[in-house]
Scaffold this motif. Structure first.
Motif, mmCIF file in Angstrom:
data_model
loop_
_atom_site.group_PDB
_atom_site.id
_atom_site.type_symbol
_atom_site.label_atom_id
_atom_site.label_comp_id
_atom_site.label_asym_id
_atom_site.label_seq_id
_atom_site.Cartn_x
_atom_site.Cartn_y
_atom_site.Cartn_z
ATOM 1 N N GLY A 214 0.812 -1.213 0.000
ATOM 2 C CA GLY A 214 0.000 0.000 0.000
ATOM 3 C C GLY A 214 0.843 1.260 0.000
ATOM 4 N N VAL A 215 1.932 1.238 0.738
ATOM 5 C CA VAL A 215 2.827 2.398 0.776
ATOM 6 C C VAL A 215 3.407 2.657 -0.612
ATOM 7 N N PHE A 216 3.862 1.609 -1.294
ATOM 8 C CA PHE A 216 4.462 1.770 -2.616
ATOM 9 C C PHE A 216 3.427 2.030 -3.713
ATOM 10 N N SER A 217 2.143 1.846 -3.398
ATOM 11 C CA SER A 217 1.096 2.131 -4.388
ATOM 12 C C SER A 217 0.741 3.614 -4.444
ATOM 13 N N LEU A 218 1.259 4.395 -3.511
ATOM 14 C CA LEU A 218 0.915 5.813 -3.426
ATOM 15 C C LEU A 218 1.877 6.663 -4.254
ATOM 16 N N SER A 219 1.345 7.714 -4.868
ATOM 17 C CA SER A 219 2.213 8.626 -5.615
ATOM 18 C C SER A 219 3.216 9.306 -4.702
ATOM 19 N N SER A 220 2.831 9.533 -3.451
ATOM 20 C CA SER A 220 3.703 10.244 -2.506
ATOM 21 C C SER A 220 4.830 9.374 -1.973
ATOM 22 N N SER A 221 4.753 8.071 -2.206
ATOM 23 C CA SER A 221 5.840 7.172 -1.784
ATOM 24 C C SER A 221 6.047 6.077 -2.828
ATOM 25 N N ALA A 222 5.925 6.462 -4.100
ATOM 26 C CA ALA A 222 6.143 5.519 -5.199
ATOM 27 C C ALA A 222 7.586 5.014 -5.172
ATOM 28 N N PRO A 223 7.822 3.796 -5.621
ATOM 29 C CA PRO A 223 9.168 3.202 -5.511
ATOM 30 C C PRO A 223 10.283 4.060 -6.087
ATOM 31 N N HIS A 224 10.036 4.728 -7.217
ATOM 32 C CA HIS A 224 11.117 5.471 -7.872
ATOM 33 C C HIS A 224 11.631 6.617 -7.014
ATOM 34 N N LEU A 225 10.807 7.120 -6.103
ATOM 35 C CA LEU A 225 11.213 8.263 -5.287
ATOM 36 C C LEU A 225 12.363 7.920 -4.336
ATOM 37 N N PHE A 226 12.486 6.657 -3.999
ATOM 38 C CA PHE A 226 13.522 6.246 -3.044
ATOM 39 C C PHE A 226 14.845 5.934 -3.715
ATOM 40 N N GLY A 227 14.828 5.745 -5.034
ATOM 41 C CA GLY A 227 16.070 5.447 -5.728
ATOM 42 C C GLY A 227 16.758 4.212 -5.167
ATOM 43 N N GLU A 228 18.057 4.311 -4.944
ATOM 44 C CA GLU A 228 18.826 3.184 -4.433
ATOM 45 C C GLU A 228 18.521 2.879 -2.967
ATOM 46 N N ARG A 229 17.764 3.741 -2.318
ATOM 47 C CA ARG A 229 17.433 3.533 -0.898
ATOM 48 C C ARG A 229 16.125 2.762 -0.719
ATOM 49 N N ARG A 230 15.503 2.324 -1.807
ATOM 50 C CA ARG A 230 14.185 1.696 -1.692
ATOM 51 C C ARG A 230 14.219 0.448 -0.820
ATOM 52 N N ALA A 231 15.196 -0.434 -1.065
ATOM 53 C CA ALA A 231 15.278 -1.674 -0.289
ATOM 54 C C ALA A 231 15.503 -1.373 1.189
ATOM 55 N N GLY A 232 16.341 -0.372 1.470
ATOM 56 C CA GLY A 232 16.579 0.007 2.857
ATOM 57 C C GLY A 232 15.334 0.558 3.509
ATOM 58 N N PHE A 233 14.575 1.357 2.757
ATOM 59 C CA PHE A 233 13.315 1.887 3.287
ATOM 60 C C PHE A 233 12.355 0.752 3.625
ATOM 61 N N GLU A 234 12.211 -0.209 2.716
ATOM 62 C CA GLU A 234 11.276 -1.303 2.972
ATOM 63 C C GLU A 234 11.699 -2.128 4.178
ATOM 64 N N ALA A 235 12.992 -2.400 4.290
ATOM 65 C CA ALA A 235 13.472 -3.178 5.433
ATOM 66 C C ALA A 235 13.205 -2.451 6.743
ATOM 67 N N GLU A 236 13.447 -1.134 6.758
ATOM 68 C CA GLU A 236 13.207 -0.360 7.972
ATOM 69 C C GLU A 236 11.716 -0.273 8.276
ATOM 70 N N LEU A 237 10.887 -0.146 7.237
ATOM 71 C CA LEU A 237 9.444 -0.103 7.441
ATOM 72 C C LEU A 237 8.959 -1.404 8.071
ATOM 73 N N ARG A 238 9.401 -2.519 7.548
ATOM 74 C CA ARG A 238 8.994 -3.804 8.109
ATOM 75 C C ARG A 238 9.482 -3.942 9.552
ATOM 76 N N ARG A 239 10.674 -3.458 9.830
ATOM 77 C CA ARG A 239 11.194 -3.542 11.202
ATOM 78 C C ARG A 239 10.341 -2.740 12.167
ATOM 79 N N ARG A 240 9.927 -1.536 11.737
ATOM 80 C CA ARG A 240 9.139 -0.674 12.629
ATOM 81 C C ARG A 240 7.711 -1.180 12.802
ATOM 82 N N LEU A 241 7.197 -1.904 11.811
ATOM 83 C CA LEU A 241 5.850 -2.459 11.938
ATOM 84 C C LEU A 241 5.826 -3.706 12.823
#
Length: 264
Positions: A214-241
């Motif tokens: 759901g987070v990556f489905s949003l225009s405000s947090s679309a995957p391309h916005l994170f660039g090379e940090r996308r995988a790190g963002f997802e890992a941190e998001l899962r950790r915080r959840l």
């Protein structure tokens, strides 16, 4: 939305594959309410403008002779075609065009829908075009709905940490958020109304995988916005959840404003 923001093709870049899983499907009560409110009987044509992966096009398709989904994102349309095939849903046609290209030789329609999309367009231009595309008994539907809800404050906090405090949108940002006042736009285009109907809100339970999608489905947090940090963002998001495995959230009611080319 400020005059400085301009649409660009990267708005939902990379989001299509997350959309169907990350967004909550519209309830079955919604197409039934459309049918009852407008007397839909399988005749006429539907145009869903800014259709994405067919989230509303597909549930409504069976109420018409043909359903046309129009979107500027080719990946969204490919996903829509896949979902239609998987669901055995015929009568659908997918058109890769911007809303600003309307009428684009598409003909006339019994119903034109904007579901979580109108704010992205040149609204006066698109509304005026749609006004001329409706059959005499036709209607334009503006769907006020949310198929995503933030299930935990850590999500918004983490997005801001990675992308900054302003809401991102494509290559630009929307410091003042999305525009409102669509009623004035419709009336200025010559529409009469609105006539509103509603579908009650409901509780849904989401898994962690669905929340991340759901987070990556949003225009405000679309995957391309994170660039090379996308995988790190997802890992941190899962950790915080963690350690939660599911999240229950109540979606608000869906309100649909119907606009007509003559008195309703």
């Amino acid at each position: 939305m400020t005059d400085a923001w301009e649409w660009d093709p990267s708005l939902y870049s990379g989001s299509a594959r997350y959309y169907a899983r990350g967004r909550v499907a519209y309830p079955a009560e919604l197409p039934a309410a459309f049918a009852a409110e407008l007397g839909l009987d399988g005749s006429g044509r539907l145009l869903d403008v800014g259709c994405g992966p067919g989230s509303l096009t597909l549930p409504l398709a069976g109420l018409f002779e043909e359903a046309v989904g129009l979107d500027a994102d080719e990946d969204m349309l490919a996903e829509a075609a896949r979902l239609a095939a998987d669901g055995g849903i015929g009568r659908c046609r997918w058109v890769h065009r911007r809303a600003e290209d309307l009428p684009a030789g598409l003909g006339r329609f019994r119903l034109v829908t904007f579901a979580q999309s109108f704010h992205w367009f040149d609204r006066p231009r698109v509304a005026a075009a749609v006004h001329g595309m409706l059959t005499p008994e036709g209607a334009c539907a503006h769907v006020h709905a949310s198929t995503h809800e933030s299930v935990h404050p850590v999500i918004a906090d983490l997005v801001r940490e990675y992308l900054g405090p302003e809401r991102r949108a494509g290559r630009g940002s929307l410091p003042d958020g999305l525009p409102s006042g669509e009623a004035e736009v419709y009336r200025a285009a010559g529409f009469a109304g609105p006539r509103r109907f509603t579908v009650p809100g409901r509780e849904v339970t989401r898994t962690v995988d669905e929340v991340v999608a759901g987070v990556f489905s949003l225009s405000s947090s679309a995957p391309h916005l994170f660039g090379e940090r996308r995988a790190g963002f997802e890992a941190e998001l899962r950790r915080r959840l963690a350690p939660a495995e599911t999240f229950t959230v109540r979606l608000p009611e869906i309100a649909v404003d119907l606009w007509f080319t003559r008195g309703c």
